[in-house]
Write an enzyme that holds these catalytic residues in place. Sequence first.
Site, PDB file in Angstrom:
ATOM      1  N   HIS A  85       0.824  -1.209   0.000  1.00 53.10           N
ATOM      2  CA  HIS A  85       0.000   0.000   0.000  1.00 53.10           C
ATOM      3  C   HIS A  85       0.859   1.260   0.000  1.00 53.10           C
ATOM      4  O   HIS A  85       0.435   2.327  -0.403  1.00 53.10           O
ATOM      5  CB  HIS A  85      -0.909   0.045   1.231  1.00 53.10           C
ATOM      6  CG  HIS A  85      -1.814  -1.136   1.345  1.00 53.10           C
ATOM      7  ND1 HIS A  85      -2.814  -1.397   0.441  1.00 53.10           N
ATOM      8  CD2 HIS A  85      -1.858  -2.149   2.238  1.00 53.10           C
ATOM      9  CE1 HIS A  85      -3.443  -2.514   0.784  1.00 53.10           C
ATOM     10  NE2 HIS A  85      -2.878  -2.986   1.863  1.00 53.10           N
TER      11      HIS A  85
ATOM     12  N   HIS B  53       3.588  10.519   6.803  1.00 57.52           N
ATOM     13  CA  HIS B  53       2.871  10.320   8.071  1.00 57.52           C
ATOM     14  C   HIS B  53       3.800   9.632   9.069  1.00 57.52           C
ATOM     15  O   HIS B  53       4.280   8.528   8.798  1.00 57.52           O
ATOM     16  CB  HIS B  53       1.628   9.443   7.871  1.00 57.52           C
ATOM     17  CG  HIS B  53       0.490  10.146   7.183  1.00 57.52           C
ATOM     18  ND1 HIS B  53      -0.517   9.482   6.514  1.00 57.52           N
ATOM     19  CD2 HIS B  53       0.194  11.472   7.112  1.00 57.52           C
ATOM     20  CE1 HIS B  53      -1.387  10.370   6.050  1.00 57.52           C
ATOM     21  NE2 HIS B  53      -0.982  11.588   6.394  1.00 57.52           N
TER      22      HIS B  53
ATOM     23  N   HIS C  66       2.290   9.016   1.162  1.00 59.55           N
ATOM     24  CA  HIS C  66       1.132   8.960   0.271  1.00 59.55           C
ATOM     25  C   HIS C  66       1.327   9.967  -0.854  1.00 59.55           C
ATOM     26  O   HIS C  66       1.896  11.042  -0.637  1.00 59.55           O
ATOM     27  CB  HIS C  66      -0.156   9.358   1.004  1.00 59.55           C
ATOM     28  CG  HIS C  66      -0.497   8.487   2.170  1.00 59.55           C
ATOM     29  ND1 HIS C  66      -1.284   7.372   2.076  1.00 59.55           N
ATOM     30  CD2 HIS C  66      -0.146   8.586   3.476  1.00 59.55           C
ATOM     31  CE1 HIS C  66      -1.427   6.817   3.273  1.00 59.55           C
ATOM     32  NE2 HIS C  66      -0.732   7.532   4.151  1.00 59.55           N
TER      33      HIS C  66
ATOM     34  N   HIS D 203       5.611   6.679   6.730  1.00 62.66           N
ATOM     35  CA  HIS D 203       5.297   6.178   5.389  1.00 62.66           C
ATOM     36  C   HIS D 203       4.771   7.344   4.553  1.00 62.66           C
ATOM     37  O   HIS D 203       4.580   8.445   5.081  1.00 62.66           O
ATOM     38  CB  HIS D 203       4.266   5.048   5.501  1.00 62.66           C
ATOM     39  CG  HIS D 203       2.987   5.501   6.122  1.00 62.66           C
ATOM     40  ND1 HIS D 203       2.714   5.349   7.461  1.00 62.66           N
ATOM     41  CD2 HIS D 203       1.921   6.163   5.606  1.00 62.66           C
ATOM     42  CE1 HIS D 203       1.528   5.878   7.720  1.00 62.66           C
ATOM     43  NE2 HIS D 203       1.038   6.388   6.614  1.00 62.66           N
TER      44      HIS D 203
ATOM     45  N   THR E   5      -6.060   6.448   8.079  1.00 61.97           N
ATOM     46  CA  THR E   5      -6.591   6.703   6.730  1.00 61.97           C
ATOM     47  C   THR E   5      -6.660   5.426   5.898  1.00 61.97           C
ATOM     48  O   THR E   5      -6.983   5.468   4.723  1.00 61.97           O
ATOM     49  CB  THR E   5      -5.741   7.749   5.981  1.00 61.97           C
ATOM     50  OG1 THR E   5      -4.425   7.206   5.757  1.00 61.97           O
ATOM     51  CG2 THR E   5      -5.641   9.041   6.755  1.00 61.97           C
ATOM     52  N   THR E   6      -6.309   4.304   6.506  1.00 66.81           N
ATOM     53  CA  THR E   6      -6.404   2.999   5.835  1.00 66.81           C
ATOM     54  C   THR E   6      -7.240   2.076   6.719  1.00 66.81           C
ATOM     55  O   THR E   6      -7.349   2.309   7.926  1.00 66.81           O
ATOM     56  CB  THR E   6      -5.002   2.383   5.641  1.00 66.81           C
ATOM     57  OG1 THR E   6      -4.349   2.285   6.907  1.00 66.81           O
ATOM     58  CG2 THR E   6      -4.150   3.214   4.692  1.00 66.81           C
TER      59      THR E   6
END
Length: 250
Positions: free
Chosen positions: A88, A132, A115, A113, A200-201
């Site tokens: 992801h 994040h 995005h 991580h 958010t996941t």
Amino acid sequence: MQSNKIKAALAVAVAFAFSPIAIASGPHWEYEGEHGPGHWGEMAAEFSTCGVGKVQSPIDIKGAKPAKLPEIQFDYKDSPLKIVNNGHTLQVNYAEGSSITVDGKQYKLLQFHFHTPSEEATDGKRHAMVAHFVHKSDDGKLAVIGVLLDKGAENKAFGAAMGRMPTEAGEERSYANVTINAANLMPAGKGYYSFAGSLTTPPCSEGVKWMVMKEPVKVSAKQVKSFQKLYEMNARPLQATNDREIQVSM
Ligand SMILES: [Zn+2]
């Protein structure tokens, strides 16, 4: 003929071993299509908050009220670089011993991580990327620091991780001789936006303390591209702010 069939079967088996389905735990989710964000909440009972939650992330940061927010005290130490491609995103797993303290409460840094585009927007605008930084307190409370990344000069700290990224989902690389320090990815200004939110996941758990740094950090267009080669788009759509208050450091 026979051996061709065997070869084909082997190819399928190998492909499966490296696919995100094989490594992810729980139902398979994605950022688009039938396993995309609009369906996360229906995919499994443990994902239901993604659909019905009222304090979901990410949000558009606008109309923030200036407030005397407590300073984020950073205690980030060097960590040997350990980077995983989890299917992801790319995630840097951080060694124990680094933390932040906010309002007298300590949260330990677990990982950071990325995005693309940025999940959090400011005044309706999404940035090139966001990092994040995920922290957890001893009593299990999560605090995430978001650092918005805009295109500009090359970023050495970002490059240290990007240059060594695992390209296969499920792959993890450890570099005992390469150290990274999360502090090098923070902006100079330490003012921030503060609001309540969620992961958010999936499972989109709420009760997350969000702090998004006011000042974005620069990464080069080439660095953004190198991430997008692996993950072209891994941002959840903006969620309703509902009656949440967004505060910003004065
Ligand atoms: Zn994230």
